[in-house]
Scaffold this motif. Structure first.
Motif, mmCIF file in Angstrom:
data_model
loop_
_atom_site.group_PDB
_atom_site.id
_atom_site.type_symbol
_atom_site.label_atom_id
_atom_site.label_comp_id
_atom_site.label_asym_id
_atom_site.label_seq_id
_atom_site.Cartn_x
_atom_site.Cartn_y
_atom_site.Cartn_z
ATOM 1 N N LYS A 118 37.302 44.382 43.655
ATOM 2 C CA LYS A 118 36.159 44.537 42.795
ATOM 3 C C LYS A 118 35.751 46.167 42.813
ATOM 4 N N TRP A 174 37.032 43.008 37.766
ATOM 5 C CA TRP A 174 38.033 42.457 38.953
ATOM 6 C C TRP A 174 39.346 41.397 38.033
ATOM 7 N N GLU A 234 40.561 37.906 36.998
ATOM 8 C CA GLU A 234 40.655 36.877 36.977
ATOM 9 C C GLU A 234 41.785 36.072 37.476
ATOM 10 N N SER A 282 40.798 37.403 41.993
ATOM 11 C CA SER A 282 38.699 37.803 42.647
ATOM 12 C C SER A 282 38.318 35.992 42.105
ATOM 13 N N ARG A 336 35.262 35.404 41.008
ATOM 14 C CA ARG A 336 34.089 35.342 40.247
ATOM 15 C C ARG A 336 35.025 35.270 38.967
ATOM 16 N N LYS A 337 34.315 34.920 38.076
ATOM 17 C CA LYS A 337 33.734 34.139 35.854
ATOM 18 C C LYS A 337 33.729 35.242 35.499
#
Length: 248
Positions: free
Chosen positions: A8, A84, A86, A138, A140-141
């Motif tokens: 990130k 980030w 995905e 990552s 993270r969405k």
């Protein structure tokens, strides 16, 4: 600047008066510039920015961008971009972003699709074996809905001819992403932006455009809140876009 971890990356900014649009807000073109800048800074932090890729005569280019904004930063307001990765495959890397105000409140989100091209062949490069990407995916969405399929505008309510010039081109010697966006945004009058906000932008870059190329910018705004555009030469689309507006 903050780099919380390698997966990130966050960059903070202050919106100055010189950067504002007529509505005294962050212009969508500056949002696009920040998207490119923050992605570049993150790649540089991994040691795989322009200076590294150019050793193999390669470089990152944007393929698709989707932006959703609840509001835009205002003059003298601090804001930040966090980015980030995905997902990725042989051809594309999906990079997401989140835009926050100084208090950390989310005011926008971004989905981008990137590819690496070989400058000699102008073709895409297989990125599936690039370890720096696979090691930094990552979980993270993004809150931004994926981009839909964009089509060439064949029933235009307005068509404008434009020839790209020297200042429209970038380090890759093709038309700059922001210059495409400027051209598209200028198809609408100032009064529309005074009354309406671009809540969602979808833009896809189909084929390279070079200095001296003449294109037709085709707009269909039959639905004033959901406008379609394409930058075309004959049956070839160079760029396609969708602007979703909402009342201020």
């Amino acid at each position: 600047m903050e780099t919380n971890n390698s997966k990130k990356f966050t960059q903070k900014y202050l919106l100055t008066a010189a950067e504002c649009n007529p509505e005294r807000e962050m212009p969508l073109t500056l949002v696009m510039s920040r998207i490119i800048e923050v992605a570049t800074l993150h790649a540089n932090a991994w040691g795989v920015g322009y200076s590294k890729l150019i050793e193999a005569n390669q470089g990152w280019v944007l393929s698709r961008v989707t932006v959703e904004m609840t509001r835009y930063p205002r003059v003298n307001e601090q804001y930040s971009f966090t980015t980030w990765i995905e997902n990725y495959n042989r051809h594309f890397s999906q990079r997401n972003m989140e835009i926050c105000d100084k208090d950390g409140v989310v005011i926008g989100g971004v989905r981008t699709i990137w590819m690496v091209i070989n400058y000699a062949t102008r073709e895409g490069v297989d990125i599936s074996k690039l370890s720096y990407i696979s090691n930094n995916i990552s979980d993270r969405k993004s809150s931004v809905a994926p981009q839909g399929r964009l089509h060439m505008v064949t029933e235009a309510t307005k068509s404008t001819s434009y020839t790209f010039k020297y200042t429209d081109c970038d380090i890759n010697r093709h038309v700059n992403t922001v210059k495409y966006l400027e051209l598209l945004m200028n198809q609408f009058p100032l009064e529309k932006y005074d009354k309406q906000l671009v809540r969602r932008l979808e833009i896809a870059f189909m084929h390279e455009t070079r200095c001296g190329d003449t294109v037709e910018v085709n707009l269909n705004d039959n639905d004033g809140l959901d406008c379609k555009l394409s930058v075309d030469s004959g049956r070839l689309s160079h760029c396609r876009a969708r602007f979703c507006f909402s009342p201020r």
